[in-house]
Design a protein around this motif. Structure first.
Motif, PDB file in Angstrom:
ATOM      1  N   LEU A 137       0.197-113.743 -36.390  1.00 28.39           N
ATOM      2  CA  LEU A 137       1.025-112.650 -35.858  1.00 28.39           C
ATOM      3  C   LEU A 137       0.159-111.495 -35.376  1.00 28.39           C
ATOM      4  CD1 LEU A 137       4.042-112.561 -38.325  1.00 28.39           C
ATOM      5  CD2 LEU A 137       3.994-113.357 -35.960  1.00 28.39           C
ATOM      6  N   ILE A 141      -1.440-112.343 -32.126  1.00 21.17           N
ATOM      7  CA  ILE A 141      -0.480-112.232 -31.014  1.00 21.17           C
ATOM      8  C   ILE A 141      -0.297-110.769 -30.615  1.00 21.17           C
ATOM      9  CG2 ILE A 141       1.933-112.549 -30.341  1.00 21.17           C
ATOM     10  CD1 ILE A 141       2.018-115.040 -32.058  1.00 21.17           C
ATOM     11  N   ILE A 142      -0.085-109.909 -31.616  1.00 20.24           N
ATOM     12  CA  ILE A 142       0.096-108.480 -31.322  1.00 20.24           C
ATOM     13  C   ILE A 142      -1.106-107.938 -30.563  1.00 20.24           C
ATOM     14  CG2 ILE A 142       0.327-106.183 -32.345  1.00 20.24           C
ATOM     15  CD1 ILE A 142       1.949-107.448 -34.579  1.00 20.24           C
ATOM     16  N   VAL A 169      -1.177-109.205 -26.944  1.00 21.90           N
ATOM     17  CA  VAL A 169      -0.141-108.547 -26.147  1.00 21.90           C
ATOM     18  C   VAL A 169      -0.556-107.120 -25.790  1.00 21.90           C
ATOM     19  CG1 VAL A 169       2.203-107.630 -26.214  1.00 21.90           C
ATOM     20  CG2 VAL A 169       1.765-109.944 -26.966  1.00 21.90           C
ATOM     21  N   MET A 170      -1.170-106.431 -26.758  1.00 21.79           N
ATOM     22  CA  MET A 170      -1.622-105.069 -26.480  1.00 21.79           C
ATOM     23  C   MET A 170      -2.666-105.058 -25.370  1.00 21.79           C
ATOM     24  SD  MET A 170      -1.815-103.266 -30.195  1.00 21.79           S
ATOM     25  CE  MET A 170      -2.412-101.649 -29.777  1.00 21.79           C
ATOM     26  N   ARG A 179       3.879-114.250 -24.694  1.00 25.14           N
ATOM     27  CA  ARG A 179       4.743-114.018 -25.856  1.00 25.14           C
ATOM     28  C   ARG A 179       5.716-115.179 -26.049  1.00 25.14           C
ATOM     29  NH1 ARG A 179       7.023-108.049 -25.285  1.00 25.14           N
ATOM     30  NH2 ARG A 179       6.027-108.115 -23.274  1.00 25.14           N
ATOM     31  N   GLU A 193      -1.019-105.688 -22.092  1.00 28.45           N
ATOM     32  CA  GLU A 193      -0.257-104.526 -21.645  1.00 28.45           C
ATOM     33  C   GLU A 193      -1.187-103.478 -21.040  1.00 28.45           C
ATOM     34  OE1 GLU A 193       2.683-102.306 -24.352  1.00 28.45           O
ATOM     35  OE2 GLU A 193       3.600-104.150 -23.653  1.00 28.45           O
TER      36      GLU A 193
END
Lengths: 270, 289, 269
Positions: C247, C250-251, C254-255, C214, C258
């Motif tokens: 964007l 990136i989301i 990141v998901m 991030r 996670e």
């Protein structure tokens, strides 16, 4: 399992051969990835700069001392703005994060579709850094404190809501059951059974995020979203190194003070 | 009058907690529900006010069928059933007064509960109840500052301020010491008499059950295996409910306990308080077998 | 009941959170004044904000649909660069963090080592990665190497601190038991400390990889390479549809990270 029969009798090993092999292969893959990544990344690196870096660092370092103390008079307003961005941003974020958290927690959500939407809000807010939010907002709203505040707020919603909804899911359910048994309606159960239990979490999360936001709001100025970062950017661009060191000093102090305040407040709440 | 007809509950895990239970409790009668852990005592009580939704069967409170009610009507019906919990289940971060007043939530609107501006007579009644259980000075203390016995008294006030017809009491003494257990049980008993309340008291302590109830119902694996007077609990009956054990010691104790004329604070000889639980008692072994 | 009726108070008010009324009103007033001044000095250019609305609308509309076409492969290159950067920064940062973290645990290290390592931790924690990146860019030139240095330093501050805290909180009796067997210092670390802190550390390293990815998106904005540079260019050129695509990517990543870290943490424990 770890006892292995050999011609000299049983031998104890920590792992079975198969497991040991799997671990070695895992390491091999890991190291290969890292080496490959290193090669790709350093392709464009100009090694001359890297070799020169220690000398450069010394050079900049010597030019940074002594910090230009007189510059402080021009830093009061930016630092005030920075604190405002962090504080107001946190307040905005909490106002939005609380309903989102109740919508996202399994035990309070009105519907699983609502929960999905809430989780989506949380994830997207968390994934995008406040500096990127600031970049977008400066473009739309123009440079200034407003863009910074909203950027901090948007970034904090996900963070706060995530911690809050985890807190809501961890409450003691029998207390809610007891309230339900009196004939209370769902909103009343929330008010008497759930809110008192999660209130300390809410306060703790708010202060915790405020501390992080102070740190984050120091850099928002780099993209024009107000605060002390604006001065930092200007000073670096004009190579005014004594000003830069003064700004870093001020940031350091602010961060230390905010950390102290947040630790105190959290200690008082819990 | 409370009436259960063919009440059954099967949990999602497949456990059958209640099997076709039929039970009738006349107004003003205090019954003790005994049985080993997992016999379905808690489930039975929770099926009455539908904190647990029964799978089959009907529950009537007076003429009203509780099992068929919509959620709004159920909330109104719940006001007439006070519940007292194991481990008290007070909202720990609220004050004692708020905990007591939370018993009136079913009678007031959301705004009143938000501002804590309860009607004057509710507040008066709350003070009267707190005084009755001896906690008048604790009204503004936070619930988690209280001792176990005091918390359970607050729990009793919360149930009584609902002005119920029926008390559902779930293991009220599970986490209390022997002396406090007796005081709490006596208090519940007295209050039921004063107000003519019917009550179902879940309790795993056979002795306490015999001392403080007019009728005992024994539950085993979700079925009623005994329903009768407290002194009908013979070793045979207890064996049927709990399984093979040395029951003589447990029953003998009750005979020399003068329940009716017990003074306000019972001073119990040490050897009796030492192990109040029936199972522990059996270990002491007064020698039967 | 037979006792005298209506002798009980019919009025009750919730006792206030802050008992001292002067202090209570002082706090409320202080906060109100702060809000007033804070909002007053915000100095918002409403006209400019109003003008920005169409731009905002364009930006939001750019998400429907985002432009994933990526004709010059800049987005893919940027993402990959960010991923590599994050991986190496995590690995290097953790490699340095282990000795620093051991040194910064007060129950393990001698006083002077402890103070030295704590100073390193504090130094690398104070400044946000972006400020570190600005200096790294000054020293090492534009590009992912500068970003790597900034993220690695940030990782040290994060990881060494948590490692040290974990060691300080571990069970002293287990450590003592191993020491009592006559184990050497390294054997002691290996048998007494490592098993206690390892599971949490593995979870934390994946979490830090997530953070580094991030952050790699923002160090690029100040010249540290990676997807941040691409994103910045897209904004500069008003290519909102490309920016939207970046964007969303990136989301998405990141998901995924996670999810992996959650899975790994469960598997380790």
């Amino acid at each position: 399992m770890p006892l292995i029969e050999t011609s000299d009798g049983p031998v104890w090993k920590r792992r079975t051969t198969k497991k040991q092999l799997a671990i070695w292969v895992g390491w091999l893959i890991g190291i290969t990835i890292v080496l490959y990544a290193w090669i790709l990344m350093t392709e464009e690196t100009v090694w001359f700069f890297v070799q020169d870096a220690p000398r450069q660092a010394m050079d900049i370092g010597t030019r940074m001392v002594p910090p230009k103390l007189s510059y402080m008079s021009r830093l009061w307003l930016p630092i005030w703005d920075t604190i405002n961005i962090a504080t107001l941003g946190t307040v905005i974020a909490l106002f939005i994060a609380i309903p989102v958290a109740f919508a996202a927690a399994r035990n309070t959500t009105p519907h699983f579709l609502v929960r999905a939407v809430a989780i989506f809000i949380i994830v997207s807010s968390r994934s995008v850094n406040s500096l990127i939010w600031a970049l977008i907002l400066v473009l739309i709203l123009g440079p200034g404190v407003l863009a910074g505040t909203i950027a901090i707020g948007l970034r904090s919603i996900g963070f706060c809501a995530k911690l809050l909804y985890e807190g809501i899911e961890e409450i003691d359910h029998t207390q809610v059951e007891a309230i339900a048994a009196t004939g209370a309606s769902r909103p009343q159960q929330m008010l008497y059974g759930i809110v008192p239990q999660v209130l300390p979490t809410f306060a703790g999360v708010g202060v915790f995020r405020w501390d992080i936001n102070i740190r984050e709001s120091t850099i928002l100025g780099l993209v024009g979203a107000g605060g002390i970062g604006l001065e930092l950017n200007g000073s670096i661009n004009t190579l005014a190194w004594t000003q830069v060191s003064m700004i870093l000093l001020v940031i350091l102090l602010t961060v230390i003070i905010s950390e102290w305040v947040s630790a105190k407040v959290r200690g008082a709440i819990i | 009058m409370l009436r259960l007809e063919g009440l059954s509950k099967r949990y999602k895990t497949g456990d059958e907690a209640l099997k076709d239970v039929d039970l009738e409790i006349p107004d003003g009668q205090v019954i003790a529900l005994i049985g080993p852990s997992g016999a379905g005592k808690s489930t039975l009580i929770r099926c009455v006010n539908r904190l647990v939704e029964p799978t089959r069967g009907k529950v009537y409170l007076g003429e009203l069928e509780l099992t068929g009610l919509s959620s709004g009507a159920l909330r109104r019906a719940r006001r007439k059933m006070g519940m007292i919990f194991q481990e008290y289940a007070l909202v720990e971060r609220l004050s004692v007064m708020e905990n007591v007043l939370s018993g009136r939530l079913g009678y007031v609107g959301f705004w009143t509960s938000w501002t804590r501006k309860f009607p004057k007579k509710d507040i008066q009644e709350a003070y009267r109840l707190l005084d009755r259980v001896g906690l008048m000075d604790m009204a503004d203390k936070r619930a988690d500052e209280l001792s176990g016995g005091q918390r359970q008294r607050v729990g009793i006030c919360r149930a009584l301020i609902q002005d119920p017809d029926l008390l559902l009491v779930d293991e009220p003494t599970a986490s209390l010491d022997p002396k406090t257990s007796r005081q709490i049980m006596r208090l519940i008993n007295e209050l039921c008499k004063e107000r003519g309340l019917a009550a179902i008291i879940n309790i795993h302590d056979v002795q306490l059950a015999q001392m403080y109830s007019q009728r005992v119902v024994g539950l085993e694996l979700g079925s009623i295996v005994y329903d009768g007077p407290p002194d009908g609990l013979t070793p045979e009956v207890l064996t049927r409910i709990y399984g093979e054990e040395d029951w003589e010691a447990t029953i003998e104790k009750v005979d020399d306990e003068d329940v009716e004329n017990a003074p306000e604070t019972i001073v119990i000889p040490k050897k009796k308080t030492a192990s109040p639980k029936s199972k522990a008692k059996a270990g002491n072994g007064k020698g039967k077998s | 009941m037979s006792d005298a009726p209506t002798t009980f108070p019919s009025h009750w008010k919730k006792p206030p959170l802050v008992k001292n009324s002067t202090l209570r009103w002082g706090l409320i007033l202080g906060f109100a004044i702060y809000l007033a001044i804070g909002l007053g000095t915000m100095d918002v250019d409403w006209e400019r904000a109003w003008d920005g609305i169409p731009k905002g609308k364009r930006f939001i509309l750019a998400f429907f649909p985002p432009d994933f076409s990526d004709s010059r492969n800049v987005v893919l290159d940027g993402i990959l660069e960010s991923v590599w950067m994050a991986i190496i920064a995590t690995v290097a940062g953790i490699a340095i963090s282990v000795p620093v973290g051991l040194g910064a645990a007060s129950n393990l290290a001698p006083k002077w080592v402890y103070l030295f390592c704590r100073a390193i931790v504090a130094g690398s924690r104070t400044f946000p990665e972006v400020i570190l990146a600005i200096f790294a860019v000054k020293l090492f030139g534009f590009g992912p190497f500068a970003g790597f240095i900034a993220l690695a330093i940030g990782t040290i501050g994060f990881f060494a601190k948590l490692l040290a805290e974990d060691i300080e909180n571990m069970s002293a009796s287990q450590a003592e038991a191993i020491k009592a067997t006559g184990a050497s210092w390294f054997q002691w670390i290996n048998y007494a400390i490592q098993p206690q802190v390892m599971p949490r550390m593995i979870g934390l390293s994946v979490y830090r990889l997530d953070i580094n990815f991030r952050e790699s998106a923002v160090v690029g904005i100040v010249g540290g390479g990676g997807i941040g540079a691409t994103l910045n260019t897209a904004f500069d050129r008003y290519e909102f549809d490309t920016a939207a695509a970046i964007l969303l990517i990136i989301i998405g990543i990141v998901m995924v990270l996670e999810y992996i870290s959650g899975y790994l943490r469960k598997w380790v424990q």
